[in-house]
Design an enzyme around this catalytic site. Structure first.
Site, PDB file in Angstrom:
ATOM      1  N   SER A  74      -1.498  -1.775  10.808  1.00 54.79           N
ATOM      2  CA  SER A  74      -2.386  -2.992  11.431  1.00 54.79           C
ATOM      3  C   SER A  74      -1.738  -4.089  10.748  1.00 54.79           C
ATOM      4  O   SER A  74      -0.942  -4.793  11.138  1.00 54.79           O
ATOM      5  CB  SER A  74      -3.776  -3.006  11.242  1.00 54.79           C
ATOM      6  OG  SER A  74      -4.258  -1.877  11.999  1.00 54.79           O
TER       7      SER A  74
ATOM      8  N   HIS B  45      -1.080  -4.833   4.771  1.00 59.83           N
ATOM      9  CA  HIS B  45      -1.330  -5.239   3.314  1.00 59.83           C
ATOM     10  C   HIS B  45      -1.508  -3.804   2.323  1.00 59.83           C
ATOM     11  O   HIS B  45      -1.737  -4.298   1.189  1.00 59.83           O
ATOM     12  CB  HIS B  45      -2.590  -6.136   3.326  1.00 59.83           C
ATOM     13  CG  HIS B  45      -2.114  -7.277   4.101  1.00 59.83           C
ATOM     14  ND1 HIS B  45      -1.865  -7.553   5.234  1.00 59.83           N
ATOM     15  CD2 HIS B  45      -2.370  -8.830   3.358  1.00 59.83           C
ATOM     16  CE1 HIS B  45      -1.682  -9.099   5.404  1.00 59.83           C
ATOM     17  NE2 HIS B  45      -1.893  -9.516   4.295  1.00 59.83           N
TER      18      HIS B  45
ATOM     19  N   SER C   9       0.911   2.301   4.777  1.00 62.08           N
ATOM     20  CA  SER C   9       1.038   2.315   6.362  1.00 62.08           C
ATOM     21  C   SER C   9       2.032   2.439   7.023  1.00 62.08           C
ATOM     22  O   SER C   9       2.276   2.567   8.109  1.00 62.08           O
ATOM     23  CB  SER C   9       0.123   1.089   6.595  1.00 62.08           C
ATOM     24  OG  SER C   9       0.635   0.060   5.860  1.00 62.08           O
TER      25      SER C   9
ATOM     26  N   CYS D 108      -7.458 -13.422   2.446  1.00 60.08           N
ATOM     27  CA  CYS D 108      -6.332 -13.774   2.914  1.00 60.08           C
ATOM     28  C   CYS D 108      -6.113 -13.751   4.293  1.00 60.08           C
ATOM     29  O   CYS D 108      -6.669 -12.589   4.596  1.00 60.08           O
ATOM     30  CB  CYS D 108      -5.364 -12.899   2.008  1.00 60.08           C
ATOM     31  SG  CYS D 108      -3.774 -12.524   2.754  1.00 60.08           S
TER      32      CYS D 108
ATOM     33  N   GLY E  89      -7.666  -3.581  10.750  1.00 59.98           N
ATOM     34  CA  GLY E  89      -7.519  -2.049  10.988  1.00 59.98           C
ATOM     35  C   GLY E  89      -7.667  -1.456   9.535  1.00 59.98           C
ATOM     36  O   GLY E  89      -8.735  -0.406   9.488  1.00 59.98           O
TER      37      GLY E  89
ATOM     38  N   GLU F 201     -16.748  -6.738 -10.082  1.00 58.57           N
ATOM     39  CA  GLU F 201     -15.522  -6.086  -9.885  1.00 58.57           C
ATOM     40  C   GLU F 201     -14.327  -6.719 -10.612  1.00 58.57           C
ATOM     41  O   GLU F 201     -14.342  -7.941 -10.531  1.00 58.57           O
ATOM     42  CB  GLU F 201     -15.159  -5.768  -8.326  1.00 58.57           C
ATOM     43  CG  GLU F 201     -14.140  -5.117  -7.916  1.00 58.57           C
ATOM     44  CD  GLU F 201     -13.827  -5.574  -6.579  1.00 58.57           C
ATOM     45  OE1 GLU F 201     -14.308  -5.466  -5.674  1.00 58.57           O
ATOM     46  OE2 GLU F 201     -12.587  -6.175  -6.488  1.00 58.57           O
TER      47      GLU F 201
ATOM     48  N   TYR G 151      -7.922  -1.901  -2.616  1.00 49.51           N
ATOM     49  CA  TYR G 151      -6.909  -2.222  -3.682  1.00 49.51           C
ATOM     50  C   TYR G 151      -6.183  -0.804  -4.165  1.00 49.51           C
ATOM     51  O   TYR G 151      -6.503  -0.473  -5.317  1.00 49.51           O
ATOM     52  CB  TYR G 151      -7.592  -2.866  -4.884  1.00 49.51           C
ATOM     53  CG  TYR G 151      -8.301  -4.024  -4.578  1.00 49.51           C
ATOM     54  CD1 TYR G 151      -7.926  -5.050  -3.359  1.00 49.51           C
ATOM     55  CD2 TYR G 151      -9.380  -4.796  -5.323  1.00 49.51           C
ATOM     56  CE1 TYR G 151      -8.344  -6.110  -2.969  1.00 49.51           C
ATOM     57  CE2 TYR G 151      -9.909  -5.762  -4.971  1.00 49.51           C
ATOM     58  CZ  TYR G 151      -9.515  -6.426  -3.792  1.00 49.51           C
ATOM     59  OH  TYR G 151     -10.198  -7.651  -3.305  1.00 49.51           O
TER      60      TYR G 151
END
Ligand code: FDA
Length: 505
Positions: free
Chosen positions: A83, A86, A92, A148, A154, A404, A446
């Site tokens: 998508s 990233h 991906s 961002c 997606g 986190e 991440y």
């Protein structure tokens, strides 16, 4: 050959006016390289020797996705779905074997309905486009997703999705109310026809193990007409470490309208030019400065916040601000697909349950000073995140986590890759005593292949548990059950896809 058969199959399944050559790019197509590279953010994966896709499919509708899946399955070709591109480990658009890339960038239509406070979003849209389309229609609606703008909905929604208003409203995935997904048999399903198990799985379990999400329906959330931001930076010499100590104790307990995160990075001291550690305390408050000041005075007076530090703006301007733009920039920048950051990077994540003691922080600062382009982003949890149960969605990092950590290192030249990966792994090892354990939890969005990876082909539940429990804790078992029930052929698989449970003999 299988490739020709695939092309024939795909063309025979095309139901619409477009010819298959408009939808599918082969390695000979002039646009192949530019489309492949269009959304690669991390240069670690640009010149990789890993196999490039045999075909790139750029669907305009669900039927073209359907055709790609049916034909890839028939001719035993792997697929990858992209998508926004990233993914921290490039899953991906990379694969260890020949594959077909389904690039959803064209499926980016968004329809916002203010009356019902919902929106349907094409899986190829970016979160920046979503924020823009909401702001076009309302000044008092928003959506709790990441910062961002080029991140794709997606991957982001199917892995969780968190940003500056998640302490009030939860994750993007918590606010998904329906989805259209194409499954491994090429069926087009929605929430009602998928059933609650599969719908649950794609709300944080990663879409790529279960199908191709075509679009999401989300619930919009309320934001006030005016919000307030500030950013206060302190070096160690200016008392940053004491402030960080206090922040660790209060960040997750602040009112849910107040998001205050801390970024630890290397800076150059203005007094002597030496490298030093700087901590930035940046905030988004859902209200006016005059309401924020007493809250900060009460909970964190040591930071010394004044009215001059505060900037009031609309929520969409705060999106620009947190997206790295100026609040006075045109909103059109949110529609751009050109990422602000492109370069080499490695990221990792951790969850913290008890404040890290001063000695731990001192060792951390020492290590960061070895690598100037490293940084840690500390995101406070609490608020709404503590109210949602660990099993409500596959994302399990809820009550009991105070913040986190995201570790990031960036660099410019390929030659530095091995050195920087090694440095990052050492830092991660150093942090072990101070963060969650059994499992040492991590955030799927991440993604980190250092946590473990599946073998080529099928991987047992026991082997996948090495990384699976870190991302999903006990939800990993339910994810494997959903995978086994809905996709036993394991057609949708990658280095960190949910395994199919083996039948007991
Ligand atoms: P990409 O297209 O690479 O997909 C990621 C994964 O999802 C892959 O496994 C892919 O196959 C799968 N996938 C994608 N689309 C799918 C679909 N339609 N159906 C099924 N599977 C699909 N996170 C966060 O929570 N808050 C933040 O503020 C940020 N900020 C941020 C900034 C930058 C610069 C980067 C590089 C990343 C972030 N992230 C983040 C992390 C981000 O949420 C994560 O990388 C998402 O998975 C990205 O989704 P994309 O669609 O862009 O990725």
């Amino acid at each position: 050959s299988a490739h020709e058969m695939f092309l024939q199959c795909f063309s025979s399944h095309m139901q619409h006016s477009r010819s298959y050559s408009e939808v599918i790019l082969t390695k000979n197509s002039s646009a192949y390289s530019s489309v492949l590279q269009s959304s690669i953010r991390n240069f670690r994966f640009l010149n990789t020797s890993t196999l490039k896709p045999q075909f790139i499919i750029t669907p305009f509708n669900e039927f073209e996705i359907q055709a790609a899946i049916v034909c890839a399955k028939k001719y035993d070709m792997q697929i990858r779905v992209r998508s926004g591109g990233h993914d921290y480990e490039g899953l991906s658009f990379l694969s260890y074997q020949e594959f077909v890339l389904i690039d959803l960038a064209e499926l980016s239509s968004i329809s916002v309905d203010i009356e019902s406070e919902t929106a349907w979003i094409g899986a190829g849209a970016s979160i920046g486009e979503l924020y823009y389309r909401i702001a076009e229609k309302s000044k008092v609606h928003g959506f709790p997703a990441g910062s961002c703008p080029t991140v794709g909905v997606g991957g982001h929604f199917s892995g969780g999705g968190l940003g500056t208003i998640f302490r009030k409203y939860g994750l993007a995935a918590d606010n998904v109310i329906d989805a259209r997904i194409v499954d491994a048999n090429g069926r087009i399903l929605d929430r009602e026809s998928t059933g609650e198990d599969l719908f649950w799985a794609i709300q944080g379990g990663g879409g790529a193990s279960f199908g191709v999400v075509f679009s999401w329906k989300v619930r919009l959330v309320s934001v006030p007409p005016t919000v307030t931001v500030f950013n206060i930076e302190k070096t160690l010499q200016q008392g940053a470490s004491n402030l960080l100590h206090k922040w660790q104790n209060i960040g997750d307990k602040l009112h849910e309208d107040l998001f205050l995160h801390a970024t630890i990075a290397v800076a150059t001291s203005s007094s002597n030019g030496n490298k030093t550690i700087q901590v930035s305390f940046a905030s988004l408050f859902l209200g006016r400065a005059e309401e924020l000041l007493p809250v900060m005075q009460d909970s964190f007076p040591e930071l010394g916040l004044t009215r001059e530090n505060c900037s009031e703006m609309s929520w969409i301007q705060s999106v620009l601000y947190y997206g790295g733009f100026s609040p006075s920039d045109s909103l059109d920048v949110l529609l751009s697909r050109t990422a602000q950051f492109k370069g080499f990077f490695k990221g990792k994540s951790d969850y913290v349950k008890e404040p890290i003691p001063e000695t731990g922080l001192e060792g951390l600062y020492k290590r960061l000073l070895e690598e100037e382009t490293s940084m840690l982003i500390l995101t406070p949890y609490g608020g709404r995140m503590s109210e949602i149960s660990d099993s409500e969605t596959p994302f399990p990092h809820r009550n009991g986590n105070i913040f986190e950590i995201q570790y990031i290192i960036t660099w410019d030249v390929e030659e530095e890759t091995e050195k920087n990966l090694k440095w990052m792994r050492k830092l991660y090892a150093y942090m072990a005593p101070y963060v969650s354990n059994s499992p040492r939890a991590a955030y799927l969005n991440y993604r980190d292949l250092d946590l473990g990876r599946n073998n080529h082909g099928n991987t047992s539940f026991a082997k996948a548990s090495v990384w699976g429990f870190k991302y999903f804790k006990n939800n990993f078992k339910r994810l494997a059950r959903v995978k086994t029930a809905t996709e036993p052929s394991n057609f949708f698989r990658n280095e960190q896809s949910i395994p199919v449970l083996q039948r007991k003999r």
